[in-house]
Design a protein around this motif. Structure first.
Motif, PDB file in Angstrom:
ATOM      1  N   ARG A 106       0.828  -1.213   0.000  1.00  0.00           N
ATOM      2  CA  ARG A 106       0.000   0.000   0.000  1.00  0.00           C
ATOM      3  C   ARG A 106       0.859   1.259   0.000  1.00  0.00           C
ATOM      4  N   MET A 107       2.019   1.216   0.644  1.00  0.00           N
ATOM      5  CA  MET A 107       2.914   2.369   0.602  1.00  0.00           C
ATOM      6  C   MET A 107       3.465   2.567  -0.810  1.00  0.00           C
ATOM      7  N   GLU A 108       3.826   1.476  -1.463  1.00  0.00           N
ATOM      8  CA  GLU A 108       4.427   1.564  -2.796  1.00  0.00           C
ATOM      9  C   GLU A 108       3.416   1.967  -3.856  1.00  0.00           C
ATOM     10  N   THR A 109       2.154   1.640  -3.634  1.00  0.00           N
ATOM     11  CA  THR A 109       1.118   1.985  -4.613  1.00  0.00           C
ATOM     12  C   THR A 109       0.338   3.233  -4.206  1.00  0.00           C
ATOM     13  N   ALA A 110       0.819   3.931  -3.157  1.00  0.00           N
ATOM     14  CA  ALA A 110       0.230   5.199  -2.708  1.00  0.00           C
ATOM     15  C   ALA A 110      -1.218   5.049  -2.253  1.00  0.00           C
ATOM     16  N   GLU A 111      -1.559   3.874  -1.732  1.00  0.00           N
ATOM     17  CA  GLU A 111      -2.893   3.690  -1.175  1.00  0.00           C
ATOM     18  C   GLU A 111      -2.983   4.252   0.236  1.00  0.00           C
ATOM     19  N   VAL A 112      -1.831   4.480   0.867  1.00  0.00           N
ATOM     20  CA  VAL A 112      -1.782   5.076   2.198  1.00  0.00           C
ATOM     21  C   VAL A 112      -0.711   6.157   2.198  1.00  0.00           C
ATOM     22  N   ALA A 113      -0.760   6.999   3.214  1.00  0.00           N
ATOM     23  CA  ALA A 113       0.263   8.038   3.352  1.00  0.00           C
ATOM     24  C   ALA A 113       1.613   7.383   3.656  1.00  0.00           C
ATOM     25  N   LEU A 114       2.676   8.101   3.349  1.00  0.00           N
ATOM     26  CA  LEU A 114       4.028   7.583   3.571  1.00  0.00           C
ATOM     27  C   LEU A 114       4.427   7.878   5.017  1.00  0.00           C
ATOM     28  N   LYS A 115       4.345   6.870   5.887  1.00  0.00           N
ATOM     29  CA  LYS A 115       4.645   7.051   7.303  1.00  0.00           C
ATOM     30  C   LYS A 115       6.159   7.189   7.473  1.00  0.00           C
ATOM     31  N   ILE A 116       6.593   8.319   8.005  1.00  0.00           N
ATOM     32  CA  ILE A 116       8.009   8.660   8.046  1.00  0.00           C
ATOM     33  C   ILE A 116       8.857   7.628   8.795  1.00  0.00           C
ATOM     34  N   PRO A 117       8.473   7.168   9.997  1.00  0.00           N
ATOM     35  CA  PRO A 117       9.300   6.152  10.668  1.00  0.00           C
ATOM     36  C   PRO A 117       9.477   4.883   9.836  1.00  0.00           C
ATOM     37  N   TYR A 118       8.422   4.458   9.136  1.00  0.00           N
ATOM     38  CA  TYR A 118       8.534   3.284   8.275  1.00  0.00           C
ATOM     39  C   TYR A 118       9.538   3.546   7.149  1.00  0.00           C
ATOM     40  N   LEU A 119       9.452   4.733   6.562  1.00  0.00           N
ATOM     41  CA  LEU A 119      10.373   5.069   5.475  1.00  0.00           C
ATOM     42  C   LEU A 119      11.825   5.009   5.940  1.00  0.00           C
ATOM     43  N   GLN A 120      12.092   5.585   7.086  1.00  0.00           N
ATOM     44  CA  GLN A 120      13.468   5.621   7.578  1.00  0.00           C
ATOM     45  C   GLN A 120      14.018   4.222   7.806  1.00  0.00           C
ATOM     46  N   VAL A 121      13.184   3.332   8.337  1.00  0.00           N
ATOM     47  CA  VAL A 121      13.624   1.951   8.563  1.00  0.00           C
ATOM     48  C   VAL A 121      13.850   1.232   7.237  1.00  0.00           C
ATOM     49  N   LEU A 122      12.904   1.383   6.315  1.00  0.00           N
ATOM     50  CA  LEU A 122      13.019   0.694   5.030  1.00  0.00           C
ATOM     51  C   LEU A 122      14.215   1.184   4.232  1.00  0.00           C
ATOM     52  N   LEU A 123      14.391   2.495   4.144  1.00  0.00           N
ATOM     53  CA  LEU A 123      15.485   3.046   3.348  1.00  0.00           C
ATOM     54  C   LEU A 123      16.842   2.657   3.929  1.00  0.00           C
ATOM     55  N   THR A 124      16.915   2.555   5.241  1.00  0.00           N
ATOM     56  CA  THR A 124      18.147   2.080   5.861  1.00  0.00           C
ATOM     57  C   THR A 124      18.403   0.624   5.495  1.00  0.00           C
ATOM     58  N   ALA A 125      17.322  -0.178   5.524  1.00  0.00           N
ATOM     59  CA  ALA A 125      17.458  -1.594   5.150  1.00  0.00           C
ATOM     60  C   ALA A 125      17.836  -1.742   3.681  1.00  0.00           C
ATOM     61  N   TYR A 126      17.423  -0.794   2.843  1.00  0.00           N
ATOM     62  CA  TYR A 126      17.757  -0.833   1.413  1.00  0.00           C
ATOM     63  C   TYR A 126      19.145  -0.269   1.142  1.00  0.00           C
ATOM     64  N   GLU A 127      19.858   0.110   2.224  1.00  0.00           N
ATOM     65  CA  GLU A 127      21.230   0.639   2.147  1.00  0.00           C
ATOM     66  C   GLU A 127      21.305   1.933   1.325  1.00  0.00           C
ATOM     67  N   VAL A 128      20.301   2.763   1.500  1.00  0.00           N
ATOM     68  CA  VAL A 128      20.292   4.083   0.870  1.00  0.00           C
ATOM     69  C   VAL A 128      21.170   5.013   1.718  1.00  0.00           C
ATOM     70  N   PRO A 129      22.060   5.809   1.113  1.00  0.00           N
ATOM     71  CA  PRO A 129      22.913   6.718   1.880  1.00  0.00           C
ATOM     72  C   PRO A 129      22.094   7.673   2.748  1.00  0.00           C
ATOM     73  N   ALA A 130      22.670   8.074   3.878  1.00  0.00           N
ATOM     74  CA  ALA A 130      21.963   8.891   4.864  1.00  0.00           C
ATOM     75  C   ALA A 130      21.445  10.197   4.272  1.00  0.00           C
ATOM     76  N   GLU A 131      22.263  10.864   3.426  1.00  0.00           N
ATOM     77  CA  GLU A 131      21.803  12.132   2.856  1.00  0.00           C
ATOM     78  C   GLU A 131      20.622  11.933   1.901  1.00  0.00           C
ATOM     79  N   GLU A 132      20.582  10.798   1.208  1.00  0.00           N
ATOM     80  CA  GLU A 132      19.455  10.517   0.322  1.00  0.00           C
ATOM     81  C   GLU A 132      18.203  10.174   1.125  1.00  0.00           C
ATOM     82  N   ILE A 133      18.398   9.508   2.267  1.00  0.00           N
ATOM     83  CA  ILE A 133      17.259   9.221   3.145  1.00  0.00           C
ATOM     84  C   ILE A 133      16.641  10.524   3.636  1.00  0.00           C
ATOM     85  N   ALA A 134      17.500  11.453   4.058  1.00  0.00           N
ATOM     86  CA  ALA A 134      17.005  12.740   4.552  1.00  0.00           C
ATOM     87  C   ALA A 134      16.230  13.479   3.471  1.00  0.00           C
ATOM     88  N   ALA A 135      16.732  13.451   2.224  1.00  0.00           N
ATOM     89  CA  ALA A 135      16.048  14.118   1.116  1.00  0.00           C
ATOM     90  C   ALA A 135      14.714  13.436   0.823  1.00  0.00           C
TER      91      ALA A 135
END
Length: 287
Positions: free
Chosen positions: A46-75
Motif C-alpha cells: 500500500r505504501m508503494e502503490t500510494a494507497e496510504v500516506a508515507l509514514k516517516i518512521p517506516y520510510l526511515q527503517v526501510l530506506l536504511t534496510a535498502y542501504e540508501v545513503p543517509a543524505e538521500e534518506i534525509a532528502a
C-alpha cells in the motif's frame, strides 16, 4: 498501520514508485521488507502503490534496510513530508469525490494534458455560468444549491493552473456535439462560453480542435478521457477515464499507448486549429 488517505497526491505516487524501485534494487521481496517493519506485506504494497500516506518512521527503517545513503534518506523524508500534506483542493472535501481528488492532483502536476470530450466543454475551459448550468442539470448526481456552488468554485479554482507562471499545455479535442448541445436556458450562456473558447484558442499553451460531424466516426467514440504527461521521469503517462459513479486511472504502457494512439488519430482527423476557430465563430454567431 500507515494512515489511510482519501486519495493520493502525485508526490505520494512518485515516491511510492521510487520506494518500490529501491526495494527491488536491494534485492528484497515485499515479504522481506515487511519483516523488517514487523508488519504485513500488504502494508508495504500500500505504501508503494500510494494507497496510504508515507509514514516517516517506516520510510526511515526501510530506506536504511535498502542501504540508501543517509543524505538521500534525509532528502526522501523531506519529499515525503511535503507529499503527505493535503492539496489545496482538500478544502472542497465536502463535495469532492474521493475518486476525483487524484485527478485534480495529476492536473496540477502535469506538463501536458490531452483530453477528448464528447459531451461538454472541458471543466478547465468552462465559464462560471456554463459550469453552473451543467451542474444544475444534475451531472454530478446532486442539485442542492449549496453543493452546486461549491462544485462551481472548485472548477474555477482548478482553472488557475492555466494562468500560473509555468502552465501545462492543454490539448483538447471536442466533438461538434458539445457546440450543438444548448446549456442553460439563456442563449448568452452558450454565447459567452463560445467567446471563452475563442479566447482560449489564441493562447499558445492551449490547442483546441473540433471533431466535426462531417468527418464521420472516429476511434475515440466511446467515453471522455484525459491523458496526463509529467516532467518527472519517475511518473509515467496516466489516463483518467470517468464513469457514472467513479473513475479509472490507467498507467500500464499498453493501455496508455492505445489511448495516445487514439488521440493522435483523432487529432489528425479533427478540424485544424484554424478551421476550429472558424467553426467556433459560426456557432457563436448563431446564438
Amino acid at each position: 498501520m500507515s494512515e489511510r488517505r482519501a486519495a493520493p497526491t502525485v508526490g505520494q505516487v512518485v515516491l511510492g514508485r521510487r520506494l518500490q524501485e529501491l526495494r527491488e534494487a536491494a534485492g528484497l521481496r515485499r515479504e522481506e521488507a515487511a519483516r523488517v517493519l514487523r508488519v504485513a506485506p500488504a502494508t508495504v504494497r500500500r505504501m508503494e502503490t500510494a494507497e496510504v500516506a508515507l509514514k516517516i518512521p517506516y520510510l526511515q527503517v526501510l530506506l536504511t534496510a535498502y542501504e540508501v545513503p543517509a543524505e538521500e534518506i534525509a532528502a526522501f523524508v523531506r519529499l515525503a513530508e511535503g507529499a503527505n500534506r493535503p492539496g489545496w483542493w482538500q478544502r472542497y472535501h465536502d463535495v469532492l469525490p474521493d475518486w476525483f481528488s487524484l485527478h485534480v492532483s495529476l492536473e496540477g502536476a502535469a506538463r501536458i494534458i490531452r483530453s477528448y470530450e464528447p459531451h461538454f466543454v472541458p471543466g478547465l475551459l468552462q465559464t462560471e455560468p456554463y459550469a453552473r448550468a451543467v451542474l444544475e442539470a444534475g451531472t454530478v448526481g446532486q442539485v442542492r444549491p449549496l453543493d452546486v456552488e461549491r462544485h462551481v468554485a472548485l472548477r474555477l479554482a482548478r482553472q488557475k493552473l492555466l494562468t500560473r507562471e509555468d502552465p501545462p499545455h492543454l490539448w483538447v479535442i471536442m466533438d461538434e456535439t458539445v457546440l450543438r448541445r444548448p446549456v442553460g436556458i439563456r442563449s448568452e450562456v452558450m454565447r459567452d462560453q463560445l467567446d471563452r473558447l475563442l479566447a482560449a484558442i489564441e493562447n499558445p499553451c492551449i490547442t483546441l480542435q473540433v471533431a466535426e460531424y462531417a468527418s464521420g466516426p472516429h476511434p475515440g467514440t466511446h467515453t471522455p478521457f484525459v491523458l496526463f504527461r509529467f516532467a518527472e521521469p519517475e511518473l509515467p503517462d496516466m489516463v483518467y477515464s470517468e464513469y457514472l459513479t467513479g473513475a479509472l486511472y490507467l498507467d500500464s504502457r499498453a493501455e496508455v499507448a492505445m489511448h495516445l494512439e487514439v488521440l493522435d488519430h483523432m487529432s489528425a482527423r479533427s478540424a485544424s486549429v484554424q478551421r476550429t476557430r472558424t467553426i467556433l465563430r459560426e456557432y457563436r454567431d448563431a446564438f
